[in-house]
Design a protein around this motif. Structure first.
Motif, PDB file in Angstrom:
ATOM      1  N   ARG A 167      -3.023   4.740  -0.917  1.00  0.00           N
ATOM      2  CA  ARG A 167      -3.074   3.282  -0.782  1.00  0.00           C
ATOM      3  C   ARG A 167      -2.922   2.544  -2.123  1.00  0.00           C
ATOM      4  O   ARG A 167      -2.100   1.635  -2.263  1.00  0.00           O
ATOM      5  CB  ARG A 167      -4.416   2.909  -0.130  1.00  0.00           C
ATOM      6  N   HIS A 196       0.863  -1.184   0.000  1.00  0.00           N
ATOM      7  CA  HIS A 196       0.000   0.000   0.000  1.00  0.00           C
ATOM      8  C   HIS A 196       0.902   1.237   0.000  1.00  0.00           C
ATOM      9  O   HIS A 196       1.801   1.343   0.844  1.00  0.00           O
ATOM     10  CB  HIS A 196      -0.928  -0.030   1.225  1.00  0.00           C
ATOM     11  N   HIS A 217       3.045  -4.152   6.222  1.00  0.00           N
ATOM     12  CA  HIS A 217       2.000  -3.122   6.179  1.00  0.00           C
ATOM     13  C   HIS A 217       2.087  -2.246   7.419  1.00  0.00           C
ATOM     14  O   HIS A 217       2.848  -2.536   8.349  1.00  0.00           O
ATOM     15  CB  HIS A 217       0.617  -3.785   6.126  1.00  0.00           C
ATOM     16  N   GLU A 236       1.859   3.174   3.122  1.00  0.00           N
ATOM     17  CA  GLU A 236       2.444   2.440   4.256  1.00  0.00           C
ATOM     18  C   GLU A 236       3.936   2.227   3.963  1.00  0.00           C
ATOM     19  O   GLU A 236       4.349   1.142   3.554  1.00  0.00           O
ATOM     20  CB  GLU A 236       1.702   1.110   4.453  1.00  0.00           C
TER      21      GLU A 236
HETATM   22 ZN    ZN Z   1      -1.564  -2.321   4.068  1.00  0.00          ZN
END
Ligand code: ZN
Length: 407
Positions: free
Chosen positions: A91, A39, A140, A42
């Motif tokens: 994201r 993502h 993550h 992140e």
């Molecule tokens: Zn994530």
């Protein structure tokens, strides 16, 4: 060694660092991968993977765990699976697709159209076909927990949904959480681990796909409550996760069952399959060239390990797996050769130099034909019993792998 496994939507190479004493060369060793920044918003995983690469390279001559990893594992690090999302600080990727919902799903094949799958997803799928990963983890942010399959439920409801290897996944997740500074102290997740679907079900995730299609034991690690912390916090986050990351990578050599599969007639390596009786999961493939296999398994249990290969008789052996890893090689007999040998045995025992056609003529010409046939069958049976090759299994515990994990 740096290689690119593909490009993002905006054409950014997906760089992978391979760490090994023989990068790019096939060895009879397990491979592990870490994937960061799935993502775009992140980024902690991406930073920690760079720190991990540097730390291992700086310490492999000084630290026993770093040395063990360099010498016995092929470690692949993809710091950013989503460089476009990172640039955009969001994201999804450049097409605003959540890459952790873009993989083929076991229950809801909503994304089976390969042409519509994102280039980053396709790159991971190709990568898994090229390299035989034993285990992996994606990194993550936004929580602090080690998450394991299944991620999705068949009924779309949120509840614990155990995979066939639930014990092993719980064991691997606990290695991460207990080696972490405070993950296992979580108030939200007992022991700092969770079944994915028990937390919240997702579909099209990378974790379940790796396990189903690659026999690769993948975890999804949430490594920081704060998705985008200040850069000044990175050294602390690294210190909190360092042992966890190293211990998880080392688990692919310190635990489980490992070995190679050979043919009994030529001694050549056989790229066969290994399964555990009673565990209905993807069979572990031995590598094409060296025929080495590496199967993650929770310790402290008895397992029946079956090796097979088309055209060969499968073999089964029972092991008691303790804390350390076990090495178990298989030598399989070709089916055709087995039949030929048995026919030869019958001939050797009953003909005494005569051809079988001559013998058959003699028997049928004599009045006691039926009697002689019976004698031959009994003799053949005794010969098969005595000549039958016993299974040859190397069954040993290796010293270096026997040590228990530091958790
Ligand atoms: Zn994530």
């Amino acid at each position: 060694m740096d290689i690119s496994i593909g490009k993002s939507v905006d054409g950014v190479p997906l760089w992978v660092i391979e760490i090994s004493d023989k990068p790019g060369i096939e060895e009879a060793e397990p491979a592990f991968k870490f994937v960061g920044n799935v993502h775009g918003d992140e980024p902690v995983g991406r930073e920690l993977l760079m720190l991990l690469a540097n730390w291992i390279c700086d310490n492999y001559l000084k630290d026993p765990l770093a040395k063990m990893i360099v010498e016995n594992v092929h470690l692949h690090l993809l710091p950013s699976m989503n460089p476009d999302g990172f640039t955009l600080r969001r994201r999804g990727n450049a097409n605003n697709i959540d890459l952790n919902r873009d993989f083929p799903d076991q229950f809801f094949p909503m994304n089976e159209d390969i042409s519509s799958r994102q280039p980053e997803t396709r790159a991971i799928m190709r990568w898994l076909r090229e390299i035989h990963f034993t285990a992996s983890a994606s990194l993550h942010g936004g929580a602090l927990v080690a998450n394991y399959p299944w991620d999705g439920t068949e009924d779309r409801r949120r509840h614990y949904f155990a995979s066939p290897d639930d014990e092993t996944f719980r064991f691997m997740s606990s290695i991460y959480s207990r080696s972490h500074r405070n993950m296992s102290l979580s108030k939200e997740f007992e022991g700092g681990i969770t079944n994915g679907a028990a937390w919240y079900p997702i579909y099209g995730g990378m974790q379940d796909w790796n396990y189903i299609h690659g026999g690769c034991f993948e975890l999804t690690l949430e490594i920081s409550d704060n998705k985008w912390p200040n850069a000044s916090e990175l050294p602390t986050l690294w210190e909190y996760n360092k042992r966890s990351m190293l211990n998880l990578v080392a688990s692919v050599i310190k635990t489980g069952v490992h070995g190679r599969i050979y043919s009994s007639d030529s001694g050549r390596p056989l790229p066969g399959f290994v399964l555990i009786k009673g565990i209905n999961s993807t069979q572990i493939k031995a590598s094409r060239g060296l025929a080495d296999y590496h199967r993650m398994l929770a310790p402290g249990a008895k397992y029946e390990v079956v090796a097979s290969m088309p055209g060969y008789k499968p073999k089964t052996t029972t092991i008691w797996l303790e804390e350390g890893a076990m090495t178990l090689d298989f030598i399989l007999d070709p089916i055709a050769t087995t039949v030929e040998n048995q026919l030869k045995s019958i001939c050797d025992c009953s003909c005494s130099g005569r051809s079988s056609i001559e013998l058959m003529g003699f028997v049928w010409n004599a009045h006691l034909g039926v009697y002689f046939l019976l004698v031959i069958i009994v003799l053949a049976f005794i010969c098969i019993l005595f000549r039958r090759r016993m299974p040859v299994l190397k069954h040993r515990q290796t010293g270096v792998l026997k040590k228990s994990i530091v958790v």
